[in-house]
Design a protein around this motif. Structure first.
Motif, PDB file in Angstrom:
ATOM      1  N   GLY A 173     108.343  43.000  63.123  1.00 14.37           N
ATOM      2  CA  GLY A 173     108.324  43.519  61.761  1.00 14.37           C
ATOM      3  C   GLY A 173     109.663  43.320  61.073  1.00 14.37           C
ATOM      4  O   GLY A 173     110.700  43.174  61.718  1.00 14.37           O
ATOM      5  N   PHE A 174     109.613  43.282  59.755  1.00 17.31           N
ATOM      6  CA  PHE A 174     110.839  43.238  58.965  1.00 17.31           C
ATOM      7  C   PHE A 174     111.515  44.600  59.054  1.00 17.31           C
ATOM      8  O   PHE A 174     110.853  45.633  58.991  1.00 17.31           O
ATOM      9  N   THR A 175     112.808  44.606  59.164  1.00 15.06           N
ATOM     10  CA  THR A 175     113.572  45.846  59.095  1.00 15.06           C
ATOM     11  C   THR A 175     114.841  45.566  58.321  1.00 15.06           C
ATOM     12  O   THR A 175     115.360  44.454  58.350  1.00 15.06           O
ATOM     13  N   GLY A 176     115.312  46.541  57.633  1.00 16.51           N
ATOM     14  CA  GLY A 176     116.588  46.387  56.960  1.00 16.51           C
ATOM     15  C   GLY A 176     116.637  47.080  55.623  1.00 16.51           C
ATOM     16  O   GLY A 176     115.640  47.171  54.912  1.00 16.51           O
ATOM     17  N   LYS A 177     117.773  47.614  55.343  1.00 15.39           N
ATOM     18  CA  LYS A 177     118.065  48.256  54.068  1.00 15.39           C
ATOM     19  C   LYS A 177     119.387  47.695  53.567  1.00 15.39           C
ATOM     20  O   LYS A 177     120.301  47.431  54.356  1.00 15.39           O
ATOM     21  N   LEU A 178     119.490  47.496  52.264  1.00 18.15           N
ATOM     22  CA  LEU A 178     120.728  46.960  51.705  1.00 18.15           C
ATOM     23  C   LEU A 178     121.878  47.951  51.885  1.00 18.15           C
ATOM     24  O   LEU A 178     121.757  49.124  51.536  1.00 18.15           O
ATOM     25  N   ALA A 179     122.958  47.440  52.401  1.00 19.47           N
ATOM     26  CA  ALA A 179     124.165  48.261  52.573  1.00 19.47           C
ATOM     27  C   ALA A 179     125.048  48.205  51.333  1.00 19.47           C
ATOM     28  O   ALA A 179     126.154  48.721  51.326  1.00 19.47           O
ATOM     29  N   HIS A 180     124.530  47.570  50.298  1.00 17.94           N
ATOM     30  CA  HIS A 180     125.247  47.435  49.030  1.00 17.94           C
ATOM     31  C   HIS A 180     124.213  47.181  47.937  1.00 17.94           C
ATOM     32  O   HIS A 180     123.058  46.889  48.209  1.00 17.94           O
ATOM     33  N   THR A 181     124.630  47.270  46.721  1.00 17.92           N
ATOM     34  CA  THR A 181     123.764  47.021  45.576  1.00 17.92           C
ATOM     35  C   THR A 181     123.643  45.523  45.339  1.00 17.92           C
ATOM     36  O   THR A 181     124.609  44.785  45.493  1.00 17.92           O
ATOM     37  N   TRP A 182     122.429  45.073  44.966  1.00 12.28           N
ATOM     38  CA  TRP A 182     122.230  43.660  44.601  1.00 12.28           C
ATOM     39  C   TRP A 182     122.153  43.590  43.080  1.00 12.28           C
ATOM     40  O   TRP A 182     121.239  44.126  42.463  1.00 12.28           O
ATOM     41  N   PHE A 183     123.097  42.946  42.478  1.00 16.64           N
ATOM     42  CA  PHE A 183     123.232  42.874  41.023  1.00 16.64           C
ATOM     43  C   PHE A 183     122.201  41.948  40.392  1.00 16.64           C
ATOM     44  O   PHE A 183     121.637  41.087  41.047  1.00 16.64           O
ATOM     45  N   LYS A 184     121.971  42.132  39.092  1.00 16.71           N
ATOM     46  CA  LYS A 184     121.133  41.201  38.323  1.00 16.71           C
ATOM     47  C   LYS A 184     121.957  40.005  37.870  1.00 16.71           C
ATOM     48  O   LYS A 184     121.523  38.861  37.970  1.00 16.71           O
ATOM     49  N   THR A 185     123.127  40.292  37.314  1.00 20.53           N
ATOM     50  CA  THR A 185     124.022  39.238  36.833  1.00 20.53           C
ATOM     51  C   THR A 185     125.443  39.563  37.278  1.00 20.53           C
ATOM     52  O   THR A 185     125.781  40.733  37.498  1.00 20.53           O
ATOM     53  N   VAL A 186     126.261  38.542  37.377  1.00 22.04           N
ATOM     54  CA  VAL A 186     127.647  38.771  37.785  1.00 22.04           C
ATOM     55  C   VAL A 186     128.424  39.569  36.743  1.00 22.04           C
ATOM     56  O   VAL A 186     129.452  40.169  37.067  1.00 22.04           O
ATOM     57  N   ASP A 187     127.924  39.603  35.512  1.00 23.06           N
ATOM     58  CA  ASP A 187     128.585  40.403  34.478  1.00 23.06           C
ATOM     59  C   ASP A 187     128.545  41.893  34.797  1.00 23.06           C
ATOM     60  O   ASP A 187     129.315  42.667  34.233  1.00 23.06           O
ATOM     61  N   GLN A 188     127.665  42.300  35.696  1.00 25.87           N
ATOM     62  CA  GLN A 188     127.555  43.708  36.074  1.00 25.87           C
ATOM     63  C   GLN A 188     128.599  44.119  37.121  1.00 25.87           C
ATOM     64  O   GLN A 188     128.734  45.302  37.390  1.00 25.87           O
ATOM     65  N   LEU A 189     129.290  43.163  37.687  1.00 23.52           N
ATOM     66  CA  LEU A 189     130.214  43.456  38.785  1.00 23.52           C
ATOM     67  C   LEU A 189     131.556  43.937  38.275  1.00 23.52           C
ATOM     68  O   LEU A 189     132.019  43.477  37.237  1.00 23.52           O
ATOM     69  N   PRO A 190     132.210  44.827  38.983  1.00 20.15           N
ATOM     70  CA  PRO A 190     131.717  45.533  40.154  1.00 20.15           C
ATOM     71  C   PRO A 190     130.664  46.566  39.773  1.00 20.15           C
ATOM     72  O   PRO A 190     130.682  47.103  38.669  1.00 20.15           O
TER      73      PRO A 190
END
Length: 166
Positions: free
Chosen positions: A123-140
């Motif tokens: 089975g798939f397992t895993g949770k993001l340990a960080h946020t996944w952005f929509k655009t690089v303009d949102q970073l940080p």
């Protein structure tokens, strides 16, 4: 000592029924996809290999032909995109055309590990340990920021049971 591994392509060929035809085309055109009667497609794309700073891509995008391949394939046939990267990259423009997205990160030398979950052996397992952005303009971007609007939030992910099938 040199480690010999398996590619995702060779692992797919080993994982499917011997009567299943596996077609590999590096840069498929829309006409090629439409002129065949494909049931499913697996698009494997991502960042070029790099080792820390010298090969690092500063704009956090998937290099061509990755985006074009995603659009050409996923707009014509049911597809899963396997994204190989060492960090979040810009995928928001392509997500709506995908049927499934697998963030495989940097899976090492064993493509079999990817097909083990794609074909339901594990089975798939895993949770993001960080946020996944929509655009690089949102970073940080961090949880709690006033304008926190990620593509996938911190902790996003899933856990599934093996199904033994694609």
């Amino acid at each position: 000592m040199l480690t010999t591994g398996t590619t995702i392509l060779s692992a797919v060929k080993s994982a499917v029924d011997p009567t299943t035809q596996v077609v590999y085309v590096e840069n498929p055109t829309p006409d090629f996809i439409k002129s065949n009667n494909f049931s499913y497609a697996i698009v494997v794309t991502g960042e070029y290999p790099y080792s820390e700073s010298s090969g690092d891509n500063q704009n956090l995008t998937i290099p061509e032909p990755g985006p074009t391949t995603i659009m050409n394939v996923c707009e014509s046939v049911k597809c899963v995109v396997v994204l190989m990267s060492g960090r979040p990259v810009v995928i928001e423009p392509y997500v709506s055309s995908m049927d499934a997205l697998v963030a495989a990160w940097l899976p090492g030398s064993e493509g079999q590990g990817v097909t083990d979950v794609l074909f339901g052996d594990y089975g798939f397992t895993g949770k993001l340990a960080h946020t996944w952005f929509k655009t690089v303009d949102q970073l940080p971007m961090n949880v709690g920021d006033p304008h926190y609007d990620p593509l996938y939030p911190f902790g996003y992910g899933l856990t599934t049971e093996p199904t033994k099938g694609f």
